[in-house]
Write an enzyme that holds these catalytic residues in place. Structure first.
Site, PDB file in Angstrom:
ATOM      1  CB  SER C  61      -3.297   4.303  -7.440  1.00 39.58           C
ATOM      2  OG  SER C  61      -4.100   3.166  -7.325  1.00 39.58           O
ATOM      3  CE  LYS C  64      -6.871   4.969  -7.010  1.00 37.60           C
ATOM      4  NZ  LYS C  64      -6.620   4.120  -5.827  1.00 37.60           N
ATOM      5  CE1 TYR C 188     -10.108   3.895  -9.786  1.00 39.48           C
ATOM      6  CE2 TYR C 188     -10.265   1.560 -10.297  1.00 39.48           C
ATOM      7  CZ  TYR C 188      -9.758   2.590  -9.517  1.00 39.48           C
ATOM      8  OH  TYR C 188      -8.909   2.301  -8.488  1.00 39.48           O
ATOM      9  CE1 TYR C 240      -4.372   3.432  -2.461  1.00 40.30           C
ATOM     10  CE2 TYR C 240      -2.273   2.282  -2.647  1.00 40.30           C
ATOM     11  CZ  TYR C 240      -3.353   2.915  -3.235  1.00 40.30           C
ATOM     12  OH  TYR C 240      -3.408   3.031  -4.583  1.00 40.30           O
ATOM     13  CB  VAL C 258      -0.559  -1.804  -7.764  1.00 40.63           C
ATOM     14  CG1 VAL C 258      -1.215  -1.652  -6.412  1.00 40.63           C
ATOM     15  CG2 VAL C 258      -1.550  -1.679  -8.894  1.00 40.63           C
TER      16      VAL C 258
END
Lengths: 306, 306, 306, 306
Positions: C61, C64, C188, C240, C258
């Site tokens: 992630s 991102k 993605y 998150y 992760v």
């Protein structure tokens, strides 16, 4: 009975607020909203109809009653490890409940639940084979070999079915789907695209009104207990988050589809199919519900009546 | 019928898993979980009982059926602007649904809904007057002037009733409560604390099994249509998020209370009260539900049967 | 600085509770949890490292941040019609928020948001072209042409990515995805599978610590305002539903993956990359967070310090 | 600095869309929306102001910063067993999150969290004593003994505070409130009703901009670590579900109140108070936010800048 139906039909023709035809499936969006039909089958086989009772329509979610019946035959009470049996209080395509309950759908009549039921009856088969089995069962129930799937509707659903694809993948992420998601969705979309008319549909539901046995031929489809349980699920969850309203106004177990059809059963009395394409806000046939309300007023068939 | 009841009673005596007595109301927590009673009243007034059918228990949420009946008498369909009629899919004391739907409770049988119903019948009166009216109505239904409120239970509820106070204040913040919150809560907690035995309770519910008219005396309590609608709400919402399960297993309209009582009605057949203090996880009487399941198996009284 | 890093590294080696390696992507599940690395790059280009700082890991992630930067370059503030900028209070893969807000993801760092961002930069291109563009940008930022995508990880993600497929189809059902869902997901999953080591990652993030300009080469990547805004999003949403905890304990904008990596920026001071594969319950690197906490304690780099 | 403030003030006077004055507390609804004030205090004590900087307003939720500081002094990290530290993603008065997390508020700045914080500092005292303590602390921080509670506002809040009463009773139902609910609410409503002007407020927040020590007098209020943590909570949660937006646009830790005030701190630079009664949809001062955005543009004080 014919008089009652004709009176209802006349009354319905007058209604100007006929709801809105489902527009998220392009193939359904072009159906004429002015159509209306109703059929009632009595235990001796007498069939009374009014309106466009020979016109085919897409039964959509009403098919969930038939796959639930097949799934209970195959898995028995083990089915309830795949899907719950409580009303959801949410719209038919809600995913919120799935996240809160680890991917287990609340009942077999919301979309997620029906997808799980379809998955549960595929038993490693290809979509074609599973569809053949479902179609065969519906033909047997209605005693009519002409019943078919409308391929155009099925393709239209597949192309626009992102919400159902989302539900299926969501359940798959919790290991709740045993077959390839595309296969399950293909089977699901196709079995929703079965075309029937009101006469056929009323005949197909007759066994549920008579404790699991078709009273015309005496063929037992399911046990009395199972029949009652399917009926209870129809009453509790058959109209999504409008189920309470339907029970309140009509008082019969019923299952609606976004094609505008409703199958309702009056235990010990009759099986009833009604069709009018315009839907209310929740997605249930507007005139269909109103027609059933009138029918029950005339006949006193409410399951809550003495 | 007496044989059936005695057989059920014997069967229930054997059960070792009897659920858990409600412990959040201190006064209820000390009730002996080994008690069991069941009463069935037929239309001719014959009353069959088994077990501790003369022992008083706290009817708790069963009282919601009686206040709903009063509220419909006072407000008619206008009541539905105060409270909905859909199953909630949530526990009895959930507040989530209230926030999502601007303080309007989903149905009259979840706590928030029942509090709104109580508020709607107070009509500017003091709690004492409203309570007198409710009690009078229950005594009239049961034809028994000895029925009383258990003050100890009521006080116990008020002291520990933060969750219900939260629900009431929440609705008040949406201007959905017309009387002082403390008055509404006082009336609510007291009417939940009515004490009855199974015989009294079965008699009080008889009108619902016979289209609104008590068949013993011929007194009409409500119209047939209203009676059926109250029954439909009992079926859809009478056991909170266990309503689907109850409909599936028992197949009769029923309303449970955390005191361990259940009032169930078999339209055209009988009114039934059962009591056993141990509750299942959802808060419904465990043996009570099982006993009703057996009774329906013996009698075939399911509303889904032909 | 080297002493501080070595001290942290020594401290981390002692820790026995190292969290749990992500197991839902099979290819990640087999990474040795005992690894640890940290790199700090100062504005003059000096790079201090400790531990396995040359070992490649899957940035997941953290990618991102790079696609968000590309998307802001392409769409400017128009991007905010596709995705919000509020912390979600939900897990990274929650779908509940999407249903409540008509398919619009709360921010660009939850999975749904990042999928929407990837869709927004594809501009009608094929996945291959879009991936080439993303990879080129990351190589440019890190000034390292050797950076690659790990195909094995990408394939492993695609096979097990039902949850992300569910999110993408859900958004597509609200017409929020412009390209074929499979293409968007392919892009993605692949861009999450970029492999980098701590040195490369720290270099790639340097522009964010210096108002959008790489201080080593003086190349301006984004405007100061945009750089600050990306940093604010990292602080608010980069971990998150553990973002508040990270801000509380570390006090630096950061983005976790992760794979066990975290990119953190100390405005005006340094860019920091840390990696340790074991994750806490929320999915952020356990030792990575603890190491950053120690680093800030030693250096006083908190953005909340005077 | 004076020039910057005057320019901002002139700019704000031109704005026609000034938001909406909070109308749910009657006493606040009658405040003139055309007022605007801003004060900046530098570490040497210099205070620059513009607009109605001597006009008192109700600080409302800004008081939560002061009670949080007191609570951390009394309970230390034990406070975090009473309240979390994550942004909630929900409106300030949402109860949904409470039900999902067993009555534990997500952070100290949503109403439920602040009520829990107030309860935690009462230590068995009466509301009067607790209020005296809070007021004394605010006076000490601002070095101004004239600061008072506006009794009219407090009474107005109590009368209309059903939503907060609901939150308090809800937490009490999970045994999370140690004092009588009425006492906690009384204290909560009163401390929200403290009246201050921008000058006083900017002075009261100065310690947070300088690592816990008031730089004018050298008095240490809290440790540097605690000061940073309070600031991080302000940034993450200080503007409810508009916190991401505030961090994105302004880039400073801040706390808003529905009276239209905002306290913001620029670490190492200054403490800033701004006031304009009109609120945006989320409940934060509209012009207040815009003025801070301009101030940061002029000064470069963003915590995300190098």
């Amino acid at each position: 009975m014919q008089d009652i139906l004709d009176e209802i039909s006349a009354e319905m023709r007058k209604r100007t607020d006929r709801g809105t035809v489902a527009n998220y499936i392009p193939q359904l969006a072009c159906v004429d909203p002015n159509q209306f039909a109703m059929s009632v089958v009595l235990p001796d086989g007498q069939t009374f109809s009014t309106g466009d009772a020979d016109t085919l329509f897409s039964i959509q979610s009403i098919s969930k009653v038939f796959t639930l019946t097949i799934a209970l035959g195959k898995l028995g009470d083990h089915l309830w490890s795949h899907v719950g049996r409580e009303p959801s209080g949410d719209p038919f395509n809600s995913i919120v409940q799935l996240e809160h309950e680890q991917g287990k759908p609340r009942n077999p009549f919301i979309n997620a639940g029906a997808i799980a039921v379809v998955d549960s009856i595929m038993s490693g088969h290809q979509p074609k084979e599973s569809l053949a089995e479902i179609l065969e069962f519906v033909r047997f129930l209605a005693n009519d070999k002409s019943i078919c799937i409308d391929e155009k509707v099925a393709r239209s659903e597949i192309e626009t079915g992102h919400r159902n694809a989302s539900l299926a993948h969501f359940m798959a992420s919790f290991d709740r789907i045993s077959h390839p998601v595309e296969h399950v969705l293909g089977t699901y979309f196709h079995h929703c695209s079965i075309s029937m008319n009101c006469k056929q549909l009323a005949h197909a539901g007759l066994f549920l009104a008579f404790d699991g046995t078709n009273p015309i031929y005496g063929t037992r489809v399911v046990s009395p207990e199972r029949s009652r349980r399917i009926s209870s699920l129809m009453l509790m969850c058959g109209h999504y988050d409008g189920s309470g309203e339907f029970a309140f106004r009509v008082g019969l177990p019923g299952k609606s589809g976004v094609g505008g059809g409703i199958l309702a059963v009056a235990p010990g009395e009759a099986s009833i199919a009604v069709w009018s394409p315009g839907l209310d806000k929740i997605g249930n046939s507007k005139l269909g519900t109103e027609a059933l309300e009138l029918l029950v007023k005339h006949t006193g068939w409410s399951i809550f009546a003495k």
